[in-house]
Design a protein around this motif. Structure first.
Motif, PDB file in Angstrom:
ATOM      1  N   TYR A 140       0.878  -1.161   0.000  1.00 60.62           N
ATOM      2  CA  TYR A 140       0.000   0.000   0.000  1.00 60.62           C
ATOM      3  C   TYR A 140       0.916   1.210   0.000  1.00 60.62           C
ATOM      4  O   TYR A 140       2.125   1.077   0.233  1.00 60.62           O
ATOM      5  CB  TYR A 140      -0.930  -0.009   1.229  1.00 60.62           C
ATOM      6  CG  TYR A 140      -0.166  -0.104   2.532  1.00 60.62           C
ATOM      7  CD1 TYR A 140       0.106  -1.335   3.111  1.00 60.62           C
ATOM      8  CD2 TYR A 140       0.334   1.046   3.155  1.00 60.62           C
ATOM      9  CE1 TYR A 140       0.853  -1.429   4.273  1.00 60.62           C
ATOM     10  CE2 TYR A 140       1.083   0.957   4.321  1.00 60.62           C
ATOM     11  CZ  TYR A 140       1.336  -0.280   4.869  1.00 60.62           C
ATOM     12  OH  TYR A 140       2.089  -0.369   6.016  1.00 60.62           O
ATOM     13  N   THR A 141       0.362   2.385  -0.229  1.00 64.78           N
ATOM     14  CA  THR A 141       1.238   3.549  -0.342  1.00 64.78           C
ATOM     15  C   THR A 141       1.521   4.163   1.022  1.00 64.78           C
ATOM     16  O   THR A 141       2.660   4.480   1.351  1.00 64.78           O
ATOM     17  CB  THR A 141       0.583   4.606  -1.274  1.00 64.78           C
ATOM     18  OG1 THR A 141       0.139   3.936  -2.450  1.00 64.78           O
ATOM     19  CG2 THR A 141       1.561   5.711  -1.631  1.00 64.78           C
ATOM     20  N   CYS A 142       0.465   4.342   1.828  1.00 66.97           N
ATOM     21  CA  CYS A 142       0.650   5.054   3.093  1.00 66.97           C
ATOM     22  C   CYS A 142      -0.418   4.617   4.090  1.00 66.97           C
ATOM     23  O   CYS A 142      -1.578   4.449   3.728  1.00 66.97           O
ATOM     24  CB  CYS A 142       0.537   6.558   2.814  1.00 66.97           C
ATOM     25  SG  CYS A 142       0.662   7.601   4.268  1.00 66.97           S
ATOM     26  N   PHE A 143      -0.014   4.404   5.324  1.00 65.63           N
ATOM     27  CA  PHE A 143      -0.976   4.115   6.400  1.00 65.63           C
ATOM     28  C   PHE A 143      -1.097   5.354   7.284  1.00 65.63           C
ATOM     29  O   PHE A 143      -0.099   5.952   7.679  1.00 65.63           O
ATOM     30  CB  PHE A 143      -0.524   2.915   7.247  1.00 65.63           C
ATOM     31  CG  PHE A 143      -1.400   2.727   8.455  1.00 65.63           C
ATOM     32  CD1 PHE A 143      -2.647   2.122   8.321  1.00 65.63           C
ATOM     33  CD2 PHE A 143      -1.020   3.203   9.704  1.00 65.63           C
ATOM     34  CE1 PHE A 143      -3.493   1.999   9.420  1.00 65.63           C
ATOM     35  CE2 PHE A 143      -1.859   3.069  10.805  1.00 65.63           C
ATOM     36  CZ  PHE A 143      -3.091   2.465  10.657  1.00 65.63           C
ATOM     37  N   ILE A 144      -2.335   5.723   7.610  1.00 65.08           N
ATOM     38  CA  ILE A 144      -2.560   6.875   8.502  1.00 65.08           C
ATOM     39  C   ILE A 144      -3.416   6.428   9.679  1.00 65.08           C
ATOM     40  O   ILE A 144      -4.483   5.835   9.501  1.00 65.08           O
ATOM     41  CB  ILE A 144      -3.287   8.025   7.754  1.00 65.08           C
ATOM     42  CG1 ILE A 144      -2.486   8.466   6.517  1.00 65.08           C
ATOM     43  CG2 ILE A 144      -3.515   9.222   8.693  1.00 65.08           C
ATOM     44  CD1 ILE A 144      -3.177   9.530   5.664  1.00 65.08           C
ATOM     45  N   GLY A 145      -2.952   6.705  10.880  1.00 66.92           N
ATOM     46  CA  GLY A 145      -3.746   6.358  12.067  1.00 66.92           C
ATOM     47  C   GLY A 145      -3.005   6.759  13.327  1.00 66.92           C
ATOM     48  O   GLY A 145      -1.812   7.054  13.285  1.00 66.92           O
ATOM     49  N   ALA A 146      -3.720   6.760  14.450  1.00 64.34           N
ATOM     50  CA  ALA A 146      -3.059   7.040  15.724  1.00 64.34           C
ATOM     51  C   ALA A 146      -2.426   5.749  16.242  1.00 64.34           C
ATOM     52  O   ALA A 146      -2.687   4.667  15.727  1.00 64.34           O
ATOM     53  CB  ALA A 146      -4.069   7.591  16.722  1.00 64.34           C
TER      54      ALA A 146
END
Ligand code: FRU
Length: 327
Positions: A140-146
């Motif tokens: 995947y390109t990018c993971f975003i999360g806390a």
């Protein structure tokens, strides 16, 4: 002895290892580039696959994405709701690929079953931003999360202090095939390691759902005469547990802790004295659009973007909470 071809392989391997961690260019298997990515004239289409819209937090995530995208007239976001059905969500990702969208944002229901369609989209040259719940591997390109482990740890620390190091706890876990539940559990248990006075009486998977949490809490209340606290992996779960306790007149004996901290949900519960604390889990919607714009503009983005979290209690809620690092 190294021959030329093994030397070349060796150098190539070193190049992969020494690139900065968190850089999308560190993929051992780089994403193919599609020739038609520059589309300033016609605009870009983003496919957004949401795992369900049953909870306010997910409605908020879509609203955050929509609001951020609205500021960019060249962006069009197509939303799909998988209604908590993994197979439906897999199909949605495949549809986005065959429709040839320019970028996919996905908030996957579960890690394992969504890994393959995400990897296929990525390998077909479509950038994929994975939001809030992770998939397995690096296609995947990018993971975003806390940082959910940090949130679980902070919730544990807060509860230990609140209970004076002694107490009997119920843990209502989110869907354990999703990464935030695994991490919120691991972080919480880490906090308890050196506190033998704290006992987890009962732990159960309530699948992130308020009605399930309420039902599980009803049976816990019937089984255990003394319960001092409930740690639920999300605010709907904590609220379900509170309602079960209230129905049998035991809500005042129990401290309820949840995660999400939406103003109209968890934070409101803290203000009403329903929850002892809630830990913020930002939706990442606006960050997803900001990151999408960078990717579509040809910029490199980090492999993972970690969002900050705050916690809210009766003492700090009027000051806008406090950073979880303070615990
Ligand atoms: C909503 C939700 C949130 C939780 C998040 C974890 O579906 O359950 O309450 O924080 O998902 O992925």
């Amino acid at each position: 002895m190294l021959n030329i071809s093994s030397l070349v392989r060796h150098i190539a391997l070193l190049a992969v290892v020494v690139l900065p961690a968190g850089c999308s260019c560190s993929d051992s298997d780089p994403q193919p580039v599609r020739p038609d990515v520059k589309k300033e004239e016609t605009g870009y289409t983003i496919g957004m696959s949401q795992c369900n819209l049953g909870e306010p937090w997910r409605v908020q995530m879509n609203a955050d994405i929509e609001a951020a995208a609205k500021r960019h007239p060249d962006l069009k976001v197509v939303f799909k709701d998988a209604q908590n059905d993994t197979l439906k969500q897999r199909a949605h990702v495949e549809e986005f690929v065959s429709q040839g969208v320019d970028l996919i944002i996905i908030s996957p229901k579960e890690a394992q079953p969504l890994t393959e369609p995400v990897a296929k989209a990525f390998s077909a040259g479509i950038p994929v931003i994975v939001l809030d719940r992770a998939v397995i591997g690096d296609k995947y390109t990018c993971f975003i999360g806390a940082d959910n482990e940090k949130i679980g740890l902070a919730a544990g620390k807060w509860l230990i202090k609140k209970l004076g190091g002694k107490g009997r706890i119920i843990e209502l876990k989110g869907l354990m095939t999703s990464t935030p539940a695994q991490d919120r559990h691991a972080g919480f248990r880490e906090a308890l390691i050196h506190h033998p006075g704290i006992r987890v009486l009962f732990e159960v998977d309530m699948q992130w759902l308020e009605p399930e949490a309420r039902e599980e809490m009803e049976s816990a209340l019937a089984r255990f005469e003394r319960i001092d606290a409930v740690y639920a992996h999300n605010d709907p779960g904590a609220h379900g547990a509170y309602l079960a306790a209230k129905a049998v007149g035991r809500e005042k004996d129990i401290v309820f802790v949840g995660v999400d901290a939406l103003p109209q949900e968890g934070i409101a519960y803290v203000k009403q004295g329903i929850l002892g604390a809630t830990f913020q889990y930002p939706t990442g919607g606006s960050e997803a659009i900001a990151t999408a714009l960078k990717i579509l503009g040809g910029e490199e983005v980090p492999k993972a973007i970690v969002l900050d979290s705050r916690y809210f209690t009766a003492e700090n809620v009027d000051q806008g909470g406090a950073p979880i690092e303070e615990l």
